[in-house]
Design a protein around this motif. Sequence first.
Motif, PDB file in Angstrom:
ATOM      1  N   GLY A   1       0.816  -1.208   0.000  1.00  9.79           N
ATOM      2  CA  GLY A   1       0.000   0.000   0.000  1.00  9.79           C
ATOM      3  C   GLY A   1       0.846   1.253   0.000  1.00  9.79           C
ATOM      4  N   LYS A   2       1.919   1.256   0.802  1.00 14.70           N
ATOM      5  CA  LYS A   2       2.836   2.400   0.824  1.00 14.70           C
ATOM      6  C   LYS A   2       3.505   2.577  -0.536  1.00 14.70           C
ATOM      7  CE  LYS A   2       3.981   1.905   5.754  1.00 14.70           C
ATOM      8  NZ  LYS A   2       5.052   1.492   6.696  1.00 14.70           N
ATOM      9  N   ALA A   3       3.873   1.469  -1.140  1.00 17.11           N
ATOM     10  CA  ALA A   3       4.502   1.533  -2.463  1.00 17.11           C
ATOM     11  C   ALA A   3       3.547   2.130  -3.491  1.00 17.11           C
ATOM     12  CB  ALA A   3       4.938   0.139  -2.887  1.00 17.11           C
ATOM     13  N   ALA A   4       2.263   1.707  -3.416  1.00 15.54           N
ATOM     14  CA  ALA A   4       1.270   2.206  -4.367  1.00 15.54           C
ATOM     15  C   ALA A   4       1.117   3.718  -4.249  1.00 15.54           C
ATOM     16  CB  ALA A   4      -0.071   1.519  -4.121  1.00 15.54           C
ATOM     17  N   VAL A   5       1.069   4.217  -3.017  1.00 11.67           N
ATOM     18  CA  VAL A   5       0.926   5.659  -2.797  1.00 11.67           C
ATOM     19  C   VAL A   5       2.150   6.399  -3.351  1.00 11.67           C
ATOM     20  CG1 VAL A   5       0.823   7.468  -1.040  1.00 11.67           C
ATOM     21  CG2 VAL A   5      -0.597   5.420  -0.809  1.00 11.67           C
ATOM     22  N   ALA A   6       3.341   5.826  -3.096  1.00 15.87           N
ATOM     23  CA  ALA A   6       4.574   6.465  -3.576  1.00 15.87           C
ATOM     24  C   ALA A   6       4.588   6.561  -5.097  1.00 15.87           C
ATOM     25  CB  ALA A   6       5.788   5.684  -3.080  1.00 15.87           C
ATOM     26  N   PHE A   7       4.239   5.467  -5.759  1.00 12.03           N
ATOM     27  CA  PHE A   7       4.234   5.481  -7.227  1.00 12.03           C
ATOM     28  C   PHE A   7       3.146   6.398  -7.777  1.00 12.03           C
ATOM     29  CE2 PHE A   7       6.622   1.357  -7.073  1.00 12.03           C
ATOM     30  CZ  PHE A   7       7.690   1.784  -7.834  1.00 12.03           C
ATOM     31  N   LYS A   8       2.001   6.419  -7.110  1.00 14.49           N
ATOM     32  CA  LYS A   8       0.914   7.298  -7.565  1.00 14.49           C
ATOM     33  C   LYS A   8       1.343   8.757  -7.482  1.00 14.49           C
ATOM     34  CE  LYS A   8      -3.802   8.725  -6.458  1.00 14.49           C
ATOM     35  NZ  LYS A   8      -4.916   8.614  -5.482  1.00 14.49           N
ATOM     36  N   ASN A   9       1.967   9.136  -6.364  1.00 16.21           N
ATOM     37  CA  ASN A   9       2.427  10.511  -6.204  1.00 16.21           C
ATOM     38  C   ASN A   9       3.494  10.879  -7.233  1.00 16.21           C
ATOM     39  OD1 ASN A   9       0.703  10.859  -4.070  1.00 16.21           O
ATOM     40  ND2 ASN A   9       2.241  10.450  -2.491  1.00 16.21           N
ATOM     41  N   ALA A  10       4.256   9.866  -7.642  1.00 13.71           N
ATOM     42  CA  ALA A  10       5.294  10.088  -8.657  1.00 13.71           C
ATOM     43  C   ALA A  10       4.752   9.977 -10.077  1.00 13.71           C
ATOM     44  CB  ALA A  10       6.419   9.088  -8.455  1.00 13.71           C
ATOM     45  N   LYS A  11       3.406   9.735 -10.167  1.00 11.73           N
ATOM     46  CA  LYS A  11       2.730   9.584 -11.467  1.00 11.73           C
ATOM     47  C   LYS A  11       3.276   8.407 -12.276  1.00 11.73           C
ATOM     48  CE  LYS A  11       1.239  14.398 -11.723  1.00 11.73           C
ATOM     49  NZ  LYS A  11      -0.048  14.063 -11.095  1.00 11.73           N
ATOM     50  N   GLN A  12       3.771   7.401 -11.597  1.00 12.10           N
ATOM     51  CA  GLN A  12       4.175   6.154 -12.256  1.00 12.10           C
ATOM     52  C   GLN A  12       3.024   5.158 -12.056  1.00 12.10           C
ATOM     53  OE1 GLN A  12       8.088   4.782 -11.260  1.00 12.10           O
ATOM     54  NE2 GLN A  12       9.027   6.789 -11.545  1.00 12.10           N
ATOM     55  N   PHE A  13       1.983   5.330 -12.911  1.00 13.84           N
ATOM     56  CA  PHE A  13       0.713   4.659 -12.668  1.00 13.84           C
ATOM     57  C   PHE A  13       0.763   3.159 -12.920  1.00 13.84           C
ATOM     58  CE2 PHE A  13      -0.570   9.100 -13.810  1.00 13.84           C
ATOM     59  CZ  PHE A  13      -0.962   9.471 -12.533  1.00 13.84           C
ATOM     60  N   GLU A  14       1.588   2.730 -13.855  1.00 16.45           N
ATOM     61  CA  GLU A  14       1.713   1.286 -14.115  1.00 16.45           C
ATOM     62  C   GLU A  14       2.236   0.571 -12.868  1.00 16.45           C
ATOM     63  OE1 GLU A  14       1.278  -2.207 -15.884  1.00 16.45           O
ATOM     64  OE2 GLU A  14       0.874  -0.388 -17.041  1.00 16.45           O
ATOM     65  N   GLN A  15       3.303   1.112 -12.279  1.00 16.05           N
ATOM     66  CA  GLN A  15       3.868   0.499 -11.068  1.00 16.05           C
ATOM     67  C   GLN A  15       2.895   0.633  -9.890  1.00 16.05           C
ATOM     68  OE1 GLN A  15       5.368   2.534 -13.185  1.00 16.05           O
ATOM     69  NE2 GLN A  15       7.591   2.162 -13.344  1.00 16.05           N
ATOM     70  N   ALA A  16       2.181   1.755  -9.827  1.00 16.74           N
ATOM     71  CA  ALA A  16       1.194   1.942  -8.762  1.00 16.74           C
ATOM     72  C   ALA A  16       0.091   0.895  -8.871  1.00 16.74           C
ATOM     73  CB  ALA A  16       0.598   3.342  -8.845  1.00 16.74           C
ATOM     74  N   LYS A  17      -0.341   0.624 -10.118  1.00 14.98           N
ATOM     75  CA  LYS A  17      -1.372  -0.405 -10.336  1.00 14.98           C
ATOM     76  C   LYS A  17      -0.886  -1.768  -9.880  1.00 14.98           C
ATOM     77  CE  LYS A  17      -1.568  -2.421 -14.140  1.00 14.98           C
ATOM     78  NZ  LYS A  17      -0.999  -3.658 -14.735  1.00 14.98           N
ATOM     79  N   ASP A  18       0.352  -2.124 -10.241  1.00 17.06           N
ATOM     80  CA  ASP A  18       0.917  -3.415  -9.833  1.00 17.06           C
ATOM     81  C   ASP A  18       0.991  -3.526  -8.310  1.00 17.06           C
ATOM     82  OD1 ASP A  18       1.187  -4.203 -12.443  1.00 17.06           O
ATOM     83  OD2 ASP A  18       3.300  -3.590 -12.606  1.00 17.06           O
ATOM     84  N   ALA A  19       1.379  -2.447  -7.657  1.00 12.00           N
ATOM     85  CA  ALA A  19       1.470  -2.460  -6.190  1.00 12.00           C
ATOM     86  C   ALA A  19       0.088  -2.640  -5.568  1.00 12.00           C
ATOM     87  CB  ALA A  19       2.116  -1.169  -5.695  1.00 12.00           C
ATOM     88  N   CYS A  20      -0.922  -1.979  -6.136  1.00 15.32           N
ATOM     89  CA  CYS A  20      -2.293  -2.128  -5.632  1.00 15.32           C
ATOM     90  C   CYS A  20      -2.776  -3.565  -5.778  1.00 15.32           C
ATOM     91  CB  CYS A  20      -3.233  -1.200  -6.393  1.00 15.32           C
ATOM     92  SG  CYS A  20      -3.060   0.546  -5.964  1.00 15.32           S
ATOM     93  N   LEU A  21      -2.459  -4.179  -6.916  1.00 15.45           N
ATOM     94  CA  LEU A  21      -2.885  -5.560  -7.137  1.00 15.45           C
ATOM     95  C   LEU A  21      -2.219  -6.506  -6.138  1.00 15.45           C
ATOM     96  CD1 LEU A  21      -2.935  -5.739 -11.058  1.00 15.45           C
ATOM     97  CD2 LEU A  21      -4.899  -5.648  -9.504  1.00 15.45           C
ATOM     98  N   ARG A  22      -0.928  -6.275  -5.858  1.00 17.19           N
ATOM     99  CA  ARG A  22      -0.232  -7.110  -4.878  1.00 17.19           C
ATOM    100  C   ARG A  22      -0.823  -6.888  -3.475  1.00 17.19           C
ATOM    101  NH1 ARG A  22       4.519  -9.309  -6.955  1.00 17.19           N
ATOM    102  NH2 ARG A  22       5.140  -8.457  -8.975  1.00 17.19           N
ATOM    103  N   GLU A  23      -1.163  -5.637  -3.188  1.00 20.31           N
ATOM    104  CA  GLU A  23      -1.805  -5.342  -1.906  1.00 20.31           C
ATOM    105  C   GLU A  23      -3.138  -6.078  -1.799  1.00 20.31           C
ATOM    106  OE1 GLU A  23      -3.734  -1.578   0.570  1.00 20.31           O
ATOM    107  OE2 GLU A  23      -2.939  -1.259  -1.466  1.00 20.31           O
ATOM    108  N   ALA A  24      -3.910  -6.072  -2.898  1.00 20.60           N
ATOM    109  CA  ALA A  24      -5.215  -6.733  -2.895  1.00 20.60           C
ATOM    110  C   ALA A  24      -5.078  -8.230  -2.629  1.00 20.60           C
ATOM    111  CB  ALA A  24      -5.917  -6.499  -4.230  1.00 20.60           C
ATOM    112  N   VAL A  25      -4.095  -8.861  -3.290  1.00 22.68           N
ATOM    113  CA  VAL A  25      -3.884 -10.305  -3.103  1.00 22.68           C
ATOM    114  C   VAL A  25      -3.489 -10.602  -1.662  1.00 22.68           C
ATOM    115  CG1 VAL A  25      -2.421 -12.268  -3.755  1.00 22.68           C
ATOM    116  CG2 VAL A  25      -3.332 -10.730  -5.522  1.00 22.68           C
ATOM    117  N   ALA A  26      -2.637  -9.755  -1.087  1.00 19.26           N
ATOM    118  CA  ALA A  26      -2.234  -9.956   0.315  1.00 19.26           C
ATOM    119  C   ALA A  26      -3.440  -9.856   1.246  1.00 19.26           C
ATOM    120  CB  ALA A  26      -1.165  -8.938   0.702  1.00 19.26           C
ATOM    121  N   HIS A  27      -4.316  -8.886   0.996  1.00 17.92           N
ATOM    122  CA  HIS A  27      -5.522  -8.752   1.820  1.00 17.92           C
ATOM    123  C   HIS A  27      -6.445  -9.959   1.632  1.00 17.92           C
ATOM    124  CE1 HIS A  27      -4.935  -4.902   3.658  1.00 17.92           C
ATOM    125  NE2 HIS A  27      -4.848  -4.230   2.510  1.00 17.92           N
TER     126      HIS A  27
END
Length: 318
Positions: free
Chosen positions: A45-71
């Motif tokens: 989740g922290k990674a997703a926020v960091a990538f989103k703020n950096a406008k690296q949306f592809e990496q942010a999406k991947d981080a969100c998906l990994r977060e979702a699987v962990a949850h």
Amino acid sequence: MLVLPGALGGFPAQLYFKISSFSHVLKTGFLKWKPDYDSAASEYGKAAVAFKNAKQFEQAKDACLREAVAHENNRALFHAAKAYEQAGMMLKEMQKLPEAVQLIEKASMMYLENGTPDTAAMALERAGKLIENVDPEKAVQLYQQTANVFENEERLRQAVELLGKASRLLVRGRRFDEAALSIQKEKNIYKEIENYPTCYKKTIAQVLVHLHRNDYVAAERCVRESYSIPGFNGSEDCTALEQLLEGYDQQDQDQVAEVCNSPLFKYMDNDYAKLGLSLLVPGGGVKKKAAAPPQAAPEGHAAPAAEDEEDEYAGGLC
């Protein structure tokens, strides 16, 4: 080393998102029987926020998906759904709208499974708005799904609002058969919640849709059935519809145009106002002619016999 842009002050991305750095929380061992999915989800989740703020949306999406699987592995359905929805929003930023909607739909199903239907409905409505201009057919489906969720929760005002959006999109796409059914459902709900003036407006919309379907009988039936709605008979809406149907039946384009250009019709929702302005009577607007009364013969002259009347003695007596 991958470094994020200035939004993170040049901190290395690996501090926020590197699979190997999270592996220790997912490993099991002699003293650790279960992977720490909760900590892993937090880090992703922290990674997703960091990538989103950096406008690296592809990496942010991947981080969100990994977060979702962990949850999901931690059986935290609500948080998993939130992460999938966030992944969908990252896809939206990349203009990948169909894929975004797919993930948001998945999130809404998880919200329902988790017992939070209101959140599910809001997610579906959000997906409908995203896709409306790209794929109206999909948007109609999403709005109808949202309406069903609200209706099941007995939140009829929210349900009918979403049905209205679906109806207008169906009219815009000239899918009149489906639009007629959708408007009827709206009308039934407005009648149930005793919002009778809006029922009158829905009757006008129904009649316009049926006339564009060239189904005068269905249009007339709508008006006839609406007489049972309190206050409809004798209302401005009722009078206008009776004039409209009379003009349409008599193929009087002027009368139809006069009704459809009245403020009552022109100030409806834009999609219905356009239906009124584009309505043409059958037969090209040539009025039906009433049968001419027989003319009296001048005094002292016998009236001429009808042309098609046979002379009984035309062939002689034999």
